[in-house]
Write a protein that holds these residues in place. Structure first.
Motif, mmCIF file in Angstrom:
data_model
loop_
_atom_site.group_PDB
_atom_site.id
_atom_site.type_symbol
_atom_site.label_atom_id
_atom_site.label_comp_id
_atom_site.label_asym_id
_atom_site.label_seq_id
_atom_site.Cartn_x
_atom_site.Cartn_y
_atom_site.Cartn_z
ATOM 1 N N LYS A 1 34.592 39.777 -13.296
ATOM 2 C CA LYS A 1 35.321 39.243 -11.798
ATOM 3 C C LYS A 1 36.569 40.309 -11.610
ATOM 4 N N THR A 2 36.811 40.475 -10.422
ATOM 5 C CA THR A 2 38.044 41.267 -10.144
ATOM 6 C C THR A 2 39.211 40.540 -10.526
ATOM 7 N N GLY A 3 40.034 41.296 -11.275
ATOM 8 C CA GLY A 3 41.288 40.860 -12.039
ATOM 9 C C GLY A 3 40.849 40.402 -13.630
ATOM 10 N N GLN A 4 39.640 40.261 -13.906
ATOM 11 C CA GLN A 4 39.571 40.069 -15.196
ATOM 12 C C GLN A 4 39.910 41.017 -16.233
ATOM 13 N N ILE A 5 40.473 40.581 -17.291
ATOM 14 C CA ILE A 5 41.053 41.501 -18.251
ATOM 15 C C ILE A 5 40.070 41.334 -19.319
ATOM 16 N N ILE A 6 39.541 42.568 -19.824
ATOM 17 C CA ILE A 6 38.518 42.613 -20.953
ATOM 18 C C ILE A 6 39.005 43.580 -22.061
ATOM 19 N N ALA A 7 38.624 43.166 -23.275
ATOM 20 C CA ALA A 7 38.790 44.345 -24.392
ATOM 21 C C ALA A 7 37.392 45.229 -24.583
ATOM 22 N N VAL A 8 37.634 46.199 -24.499
ATOM 23 C CA VAL A 8 36.588 47.198 -24.624
ATOM 24 C C VAL A 8 36.703 48.420 -25.757
ATOM 25 N N LYS A 9 35.472 48.908 -25.694
ATOM 26 C CA LYS A 9 35.496 49.937 -26.723
ATOM 27 C C LYS A 9 34.858 51.399 -25.994
ATOM 28 N N PRO A 10 35.908 52.527 -26.118
ATOM 29 C CA PRO A 10 35.533 53.478 -25.351
ATOM 30 C C PRO A 10 34.355 54.110 -26.137
ATOM 31 N N ILE A 11 33.347 54.985 -25.244
ATOM 32 C CA ILE A 11 32.201 55.402 -25.903
ATOM 33 C C ILE A 11 32.099 56.761 -25.288
ATOM 34 N N PRO B 1 49.952 47.724 -7.020
ATOM 35 C CA PRO B 1 50.972 47.294 -8.022
ATOM 36 C C PRO B 1 52.279 46.595 -7.155
ATOM 37 N N THR B 2 52.358 47.202 -6.012
ATOM 38 C CA THR B 2 53.762 46.658 -5.408
ATOM 39 C C THR B 2 53.899 45.302 -4.857
ATOM 40 N N ASN B 3 52.591 44.633 -4.507
ATOM 41 C CA ASN B 3 52.617 43.446 -4.314
ATOM 42 C C ASN B 3 51.655 42.568 -5.360
ATOM 43 N N ASN B 4 51.319 43.267 -6.414
ATOM 44 C CA ASN B 4 50.497 42.573 -7.310
ATOM 45 C C ASN B 4 49.330 41.929 -6.833
ATOM 46 N N ARG B 5 48.354 42.625 -6.050
ATOM 47 C CA ARG B 5 47.194 42.004 -5.606
ATOM 48 C C ARG B 5 46.007 43.100 -5.657
ATOM 49 N N PHE B 6 44.783 42.474 -5.534
ATOM 50 C CA PHE B 6 43.726 43.258 -5.620
ATOM 51 C C PHE B 6 43.468 43.185 -4.014
ATOM 52 N N GLU B 7 43.276 44.553 -3.395
ATOM 53 C CA GLU B 7 42.858 44.555 -1.969
ATOM 54 C C GLU B 7 41.695 45.377 -1.848
ATOM 55 N N GLN B 8 41.011 45.175 -0.420
ATOM 56 C CA GLN B 8 40.139 45.846 -0.003
ATOM 57 C C GLN B 8 40.560 47.233 0.457
ATOM 58 N N ASP B 9 40.067 48.235 -0.174
ATOM 59 C CA ASP B 9 40.517 49.564 0.206
ATOM 60 C C ASP B 9 40.177 49.843 1.675
ATOM 61 N N THR B 10 41.004 50.565 2.522
ATOM 62 C CA THR B 10 40.604 50.927 3.895
ATOM 63 C C THR B 10 40.479 52.414 4.193
ATOM 64 N N LEU B 11 39.456 52.689 5.084
ATOM 65 C CA LEU B 11 39.144 53.999 5.457
ATOM 66 C C LEU B 11 38.941 54.144 6.998
ATOM 67 N N ASN B 12 39.827 54.868 7.695
ATOM 68 C CA ASN B 12 39.771 55.246 9.183
ATOM 69 C C ASN B 12 40.043 53.746 9.599
ATOM 70 N N GLY B 13 41.104 52.981 9.148
ATOM 71 C CA GLY B 13 41.376 51.654 9.815
ATOM 72 C C GLY B 13 40.463 50.476 9.441
ATOM 73 N N GLY B 14 39.302 50.745 8.739
ATOM 74 C CA GLY B 14 38.349 49.425 8.430
ATOM 75 C C GLY B 14 37.923 49.378 7.019
ATOM 76 N N PRO B 15 37.486 48.219 6.685
ATOM 77 C CA PRO B 15 37.298 48.111 5.250
ATOM 78 C C PRO B 15 36.402 49.319 4.529
ATOM 79 N N ARG B 16 36.771 49.779 3.464
ATOM 80 C CA ARG B 16 35.968 50.718 2.614
ATOM 81 C C ARG B 16 35.030 50.251 2.119
ATOM 82 N N VAL B 17 33.695 50.748 2.544
ATOM 83 C CA VAL B 17 32.553 50.069 1.853
ATOM 84 C C VAL B 17 31.515 51.247 1.622
#
Length: 162
Positions: free
Chosen positions: A110-120, A55-71
């Motif tokens: 898609k990443t960033g897609q806003i969708i209406a949902v029903k909680p179940i 939310p600080t830079n309003n972007r979707f980012e690859q999370d990191t772990l130990n200095g590398g991409p978290r996969v």
């Protein structure tokens, strides 16, 4: 060289592109105009990349772990994963303070897609001792659904056989 007839159209296109605003996902309402819960997709079903909204830079980012991409090494995400905007998982000093996590059973979004949902349903979870509950949901629009699910009972009774 531009045809003189196209020049006004180019000007309109430039003006429209300059006036478009990016979405601030952190400031979206939790509910849409039809009172459906809204979900913001961070991680599409089928991927192994851990993606988070910053939310600080309003972007979707690859999370990191130990200095590398978290996969995620062992299994791709079996559902779309995201958050409910304008929420916080902080209750009575417990929780991680992040927006409420949501799992969306449906087609790949898609990443960033806003969708209406029903909680179940809800998965009651803890992460390093802090509450980290996940809402289980289905899309309200049939074009995003993979199964006709209206409730958790429907899911467990009609779609649990392997």
């Amino acid at each position: 060289m531009l045809n003189n007839k196209l020049l006004p159209l180019v000007g309109i296109l430039l003006l429209a592109s300059c006036s478009s605003k990016s979405i601030n996902y952190a400031q979206l309402n939790s509910y849409d105009i039809n009172d459906n819960l809204q979900a913001v997709v961070e991680i599409p079903v089928g991927t192994n990349n851990k993606i988070e909204y910053n939310p600080t830079n309003n972007r979707f980012e690859q999370d990191t772990l130990n200095g590398g991409p978290r996969v995620i090494q062992f299994l791709s995400y079996p559902v779309n994963y995201g958050f409910v905007p304008s929420t916080s998982m902080r209750t009575q000093g417990n929780g991680d303070g992040d927006p409420l996590d949501i799992l969306i059973l449906g087609k790949t979004l898609k990443t960033g897609q806003i969708i209406a949902v029903k909680p179940i349903g809800m998965l009651r979870m803890k992460d390093n001792g802090a509450l980290d509950n996940k809402i289980l949901s289905v899309p309200t629009e049939s074009k995003y659904q993979t199964l006709d699910i209206k409730s958790f009972k429907d899911l467990s009774q009609n779609h649990s056989k392997i």
